[in-house]
Design a protein around this motif. Structure first.
Motif, mmCIF file in Angstrom:
data_model
loop_
_atom_site.group_PDB
_atom_site.id
_atom_site.type_symbol
_atom_site.label_atom_id
_atom_site.label_comp_id
_atom_site.label_asym_id
_atom_site.label_seq_id
_atom_site.Cartn_x
_atom_site.Cartn_y
_atom_site.Cartn_z
ATOM 1 N N GLN A 31 -11.587 6.292 -6.483
ATOM 2 C CA GLN A 31 -12.081 5.563 -5.297
ATOM 3 C C GLN A 31 -11.663 6.282 -4.011
ATOM 4 O OE1 GLN A 31 -10.184 1.735 -6.001
ATOM 5 N NE2 GLN A 31 -12.159 0.821 -6.493
ATOM 6 N N ASP A 45 6.614 3.915 -12.061
ATOM 7 C CA ASP A 45 6.207 2.511 -12.226
ATOM 8 C C ASP A 45 5.170 2.320 -13.319
ATOM 9 O OD1 ASP A 45 7.698 1.843 -10.048
ATOM 10 O OD2 ASP A 45 6.023 1.815 -8.649
ATOM 11 N N ARG A 76 -5.312 -7.806 3.914
ATOM 12 C CA ARG A 76 -5.910 -6.463 3.904
ATOM 13 C C ARG A 76 -5.344 -5.551 4.991
ATOM 14 N NH1 ARG A 76 -11.215 -5.216 1.116
ATOM 15 N NH2 ARG A 76 -10.512 -6.074 -0.841
ATOM 16 N N ALA A 88 0.797 -1.237 0.000
ATOM 17 C CA ALA A 88 0.000 0.000 0.000
ATOM 18 C C ALA A 88 0.827 1.284 0.000
ATOM 19 C CB ALA A 88 -0.991 -0.003 1.163
ATOM 20 N N THR A 117 -0.859 3.562 -2.570
ATOM 21 C CA THR A 117 -2.152 3.991 -2.024
ATOM 22 C C THR A 117 -1.963 5.101 -0.993
ATOM 23 O OG1 THR A 117 -2.953 1.744 -2.360
ATOM 24 C CG2 THR A 117 -4.273 3.146 -0.928
ATOM 25 N N ILE A 148 -6.636 -1.893 4.203
ATOM 26 C CA ILE A 148 -6.754 -1.444 2.813
ATOM 27 C C ILE A 148 -8.042 -1.997 2.194
ATOM 28 C CG2 ILE A 148 -5.263 -3.332 1.933
ATOM 29 C CD1 ILE A 148 -4.260 -0.860 0.057
ATOM 30 N N ASP A 149 -8.794 -1.114 1.556
ATOM 31 C CA ASP A 149 -9.992 -1.574 0.837
ATOM 32 C C ASP A 149 -10.274 -0.666 -0.360
ATOM 33 O OD1 ASP A 149 -11.199 0.688 1.803
ATOM 34 O OD2 ASP A 149 -12.272 -0.331 3.408
#
Ligand SMILES: Nc1ncnc2c1ncn2[C@@H]1O[C@H](COP(=O)(O)OP(=O)(O)OP(=O)(O)O)[C@@H](O)[C@H]1O
Ligand SMILES: [Mg+2]
Length: 234
Positions: free
Chosen positions: A72, A62, A201, A37, A40, A223-224
């Motif tokens: 999101q 990357d 997660r 993550a 993220t 994380i979702d």
């Protein structure tokens, strides 16, 4: 517009450890294995920076920047937030060097954050292709980090770099990876290590370095679809 001093991550516990988030004027490092993550977390900071009305230069080395993922994380505010995130996509280490060297030309008024995700991926490609050049490439990585630290200080913006480390090394990387990590850690004012846990997660984030830190402090993050949030250690 209020003067921002910190860019929050929006993970409550992590922001608490960071005294509010990533400081303007400092260079932050987020490092860890694949899929922990890092991107993220960096995206989340870019979204929060935009939420405060400041621009982000997102240097995607990357090729993993995803507008879908951004939408999101952007809490239904995608249009406004996307306008404040400027994307650069170097395709080799030389191009990365060019973008980093010319950062002050890109950073016009109103920038709060620069993200370099992942600072070591194009460097790795170059080393794999030309192992004989590794000393030169290490020097170049060191030079880029020194310049980024200086830019953070002089432009009063937050600079955030991510780096991937591998638990299993291949032959070429066995010698270079610790060197690269040492270089990155040397220049970073804030260091966060991201580690996988048994639950795919849940990521354990450890703040290893920040101003006036006595010892490392950890927290769990979940994380979702909506990004990263705090996940209390039970
Ligand atoms: N929309 C989503 N919903 C749920 N989980 C997601 C979503 N998008 C990504 N993830 C998960 O988030 C995790 C972390 O992704 P991320 O790209 O941030 O990791 P990373 O540390 O940057 O990885 P890498 O080292 O490959 O760059 C991955 O396991 C991915 O499966
Ligand atoms: Mg990533």
């Amino acid at each position: 517009m209020a003067v921002v001093q910190k860019i929050p991550t929006n993970c409550k516990e992590l922001d608490k450890i960071l005294d509010g988030g990533f400081s303007l004027g400092e260079l932050g490092l987020i490092y860890g294995e694949a899929e922990t993550a890092k991107t993220t977390l960096a995206l989340q900071c870019a979204v929060n920076c935009a939420g405060m009305g400041y621009k982000t230069l997102f240097i995607d080395c990357d090729g993993t920047f995803s507008t879908r993922r951004l939408s999101q994380i952007a809490y239904g505010n995608f249009g406004k937030i996307a306008e404040l995130i400027i994307l650069a996509r170097p395709t080799d280490f030389k191009e990365q060097m060019f973008v980093v060297d010319n950062l002050t030309n890109y950073l016009t008024k109103g920038f709060g954050l620069v993200v370099i995700d992942t600072i070591t991926s194009l460097y790795r490609v170059e080393i794999a292709e030309k192992p004989e050049k590794r000393f030169q490439l290490n020097r170049e990585l060191n030079r880029q980090m020194a310049w980024l630290a200086q830019i953070a200080r002089t432009q009063k913006i937050a600079v955030l770099v991510t780096s991937q480390v591998r638990s299993v090394f291949d032959e070429v990387l066995v010698n270079i990876e610790p060197v690269a990590t040492r270089v990155l850690k040397f220049w970073a004012d804030i260091i966060i290590a991201m580690k996988p846990t048994e639950n795919p997660r849940i990521i354990k984030a450890t703040v290893e370095k920040k101003q006036k830190m006595v010892q490392p402090v950890s927290c769990n993050l979940k994380i979702d679809e909506t990004g990263l949030q705090e996940y209390p250690i039970r």
